[in-house]
Design an enzyme around this catalytic site. Structure first.
Site, short mmCIF file in Angstrom:
data_model
loop_
_atom_site.label_atom_id
_atom_site.label_comp_id
_atom_site.label_asym_id
_atom_site.label_seq_id
_atom_site.Cartn_x
_atom_site.Cartn_y
_atom_site.Cartn_z
CB CYS A 12 -0.90 0.00 1.37
SG CYS A 12 0.27 0.16 2.76
CB CYS A 95 1.13 4.81 7.36
SG CYS A 95 -0.42 5.25 6.33
CD GLU A 129 -3.12 1.08 13.17
OE1 GLU A 129 -2.95 0.23 12.23
OE2 GLU A 129 -4.10 1.91 13.14
CB THR A 165 -5.56 2.12 9.80
OG1 THR A 165 -4.37 1.29 10.05
CG2 THR A 165 -5.13 3.55 10.21
CB SER A 263 3.31 -5.45 4.91
OG SER A 263 2.47 -6.70 5.66
#
Ligand code: SF4
Length: 285
Positions: A12, A95, A129, A165, A263
Site C-alpha cells: 500500500c 503512515c 498500531e 486502520t 505489507s
C-alpha cells in the site's frame, strides 16, 4: 489451472513510502535502525537488513545514526524519549493514515474533560498500531476487539469510537451497533482506503475461484484479516513464502485466486505465482 490475482493486492501507499524512506536513508552511509520491524513482513525486513537497516527492540542500544519510526507508529512516551537523545536523528515513517488516527485520539483526549474511559479503540490489543494509539489517549482509551467485548463493556459518559486502520468494516460496524444501543456515540471511522480496497478485492475474487492463497507475514494484521475474509467464502491458505506451498492443495483445482497483504512485496507474490503456474503445467503434462 487459471491463476487470478486480486485487483488490489500487496504494497500500500504507507508501506511503499516507509520502504522508500528507509532505502534512501541507508544510502547516507550512517548507521540506520528501525524500532521494531518497519513493516510486518519478515522477508522484506530481511532484504532491508542486507542494505544495513537494522531492526531494534531496545532504543537504548542506539548510539548515533538514524532511527526510522515504523509505519504503525510508536508510543507517544517512547517518541518523546527518543527526541531527548540528541545523538540520534529521528525519521518518522509512520503512515499518514495512522498519524491521522493518532491525532484524532490525541485531540479527543484533550477535549474530554472527565477522566472517564470514553475513547473506544476497535482493534487488536497487542498490535503495535493499537498500543501506540492507546498511548495518545491519556488513559481514556479502552480497546475492544469483538462484539463479545462490546457487549461486556461498562462505561459512563458518551463514547467516541475510533478504529485501528486495518480493521474490517464488518467488525467495526458490528461493535459500533452494539455500543450505540447503550451509549450516545460519536464515530470516527479511521479504517484506511488501502485496507478497504484489498478486503473488497479479496472477497470478490474468493467468490470466483476454487482456492485462495493469501500471501503475507503471519505477524501482519491486515493479511490475517484478508485470510479470514477469504476463508468465509472458499478454502484458503495463508502463507509467507513459496516454501509453504503444497502441491496437494491444487488437486482438482481449476482456478486459484492470489492476494497479498499491504505489507507483502511484489517479488514474493511473483515467486509464488511462478510456482503455482509450474504446478498447473506439471498437471497438464
Ligand atoms: S494499510 Fe493503510 S494505514 Fe496501514 S500502512 Fe498501508 S496505507 Fe497506511
Amino acid at each position: 489451472m487459471k491463476i487470478k490475482i486480486a485487483k488490489n493486492a500487496g504494497f500500500c501507499f504507507g508501506v511503499r513510502r516507509a520502504i522508500d524512506i528507509a532505502e534512501k536513508t541507508a544510502k547516507r552511509k550512517f548507521k540506520v535502525y528501525t524500532l521494531g520491524p518497519i513493516i510486518h513482513n519478515p522477508q522484506e525486513v530481511g532484504r532491508l537488513k542486507k542494505q544495513g537497516i537494522e531492526t531494534l527492540k531496545n532504543p537504548k542500544k542506539v548510539k548515533g545514526g538514524f532511527i526510522i519510526l515504523r509505519t504503525h507508529g510508536i508510543p507517544f512516551e517512547l517518541h518523546k524519549k527518543l527526541e531527548e537523545n540528541k545523538s540520534i536523528n529521528i525519521i518518522d515513517a509512520t503512515c499518514p493514515f495512522v498519524k491521522r488516527a493518532q491525532n484524532i485520539v490525541k485531540q479527543l483526549s484533550t477535549d474530554i474533560k472527565s477522566s472517564d474511559k470514553t475513547i473506544i479503540l476497535v482493534g487488536e490489543k497487542v498490535h503495535p498500531e493499537v498500543v501506540a494509539l492507546v498511548s495518545y489517549g491519556n488513559e481514556k482509551c479502552v480497546v475492544i476487539e469483538n462484539i463479545r467485548e462490546a457487549k461486556k463493556f461498562k462505561g459512563c459518559g458518551d463514547l467516541n469510537i475510533v478504529s485501528q486502520t486495518t480493521q474490517t468494516p464488518k467488525n467495526f460496524n458490528n461493535i459500533v451497533k452494539v455500543l450505540k444501543k447503550r451509549y450516545k456515540t460519536k464515530v470516527y471511522n479511521t479504517i484506511c482506503k488501502a485496507t478497504l480496497d484489498r478486503q473488497k478485492s479479496a472477497e470478490k475474487l474468493a467468490t470466483s475461484v476454487d482456492l485462495m492463497i493469501v500471501v503475507g507475514g503471519k505477524n501482519s494484521g491486515n493479511t490475517r484479516r484478508l485470510a479470514q475474509i477469504c476463508s468465509a467464502k472458499i478454502q484458503t491458505y495463508h502463507i509467507e513464502t513459496v516454501n509453504s506451498l503444497k502441491e496437494k492443495w491444487f488437486k482438482n483445482i481449476e482456478s486459484v485466486g492470489l492476494t497479498a497483504g499491504a505489507s507483502t512485496p511484489n517479488w514474493i507474490v511473483k515467486e509464488i505465482e511462478g510456482i503455482i503456474k509450474k504446478i498447473g503445467e506439471k498437471r497438464t503434462c
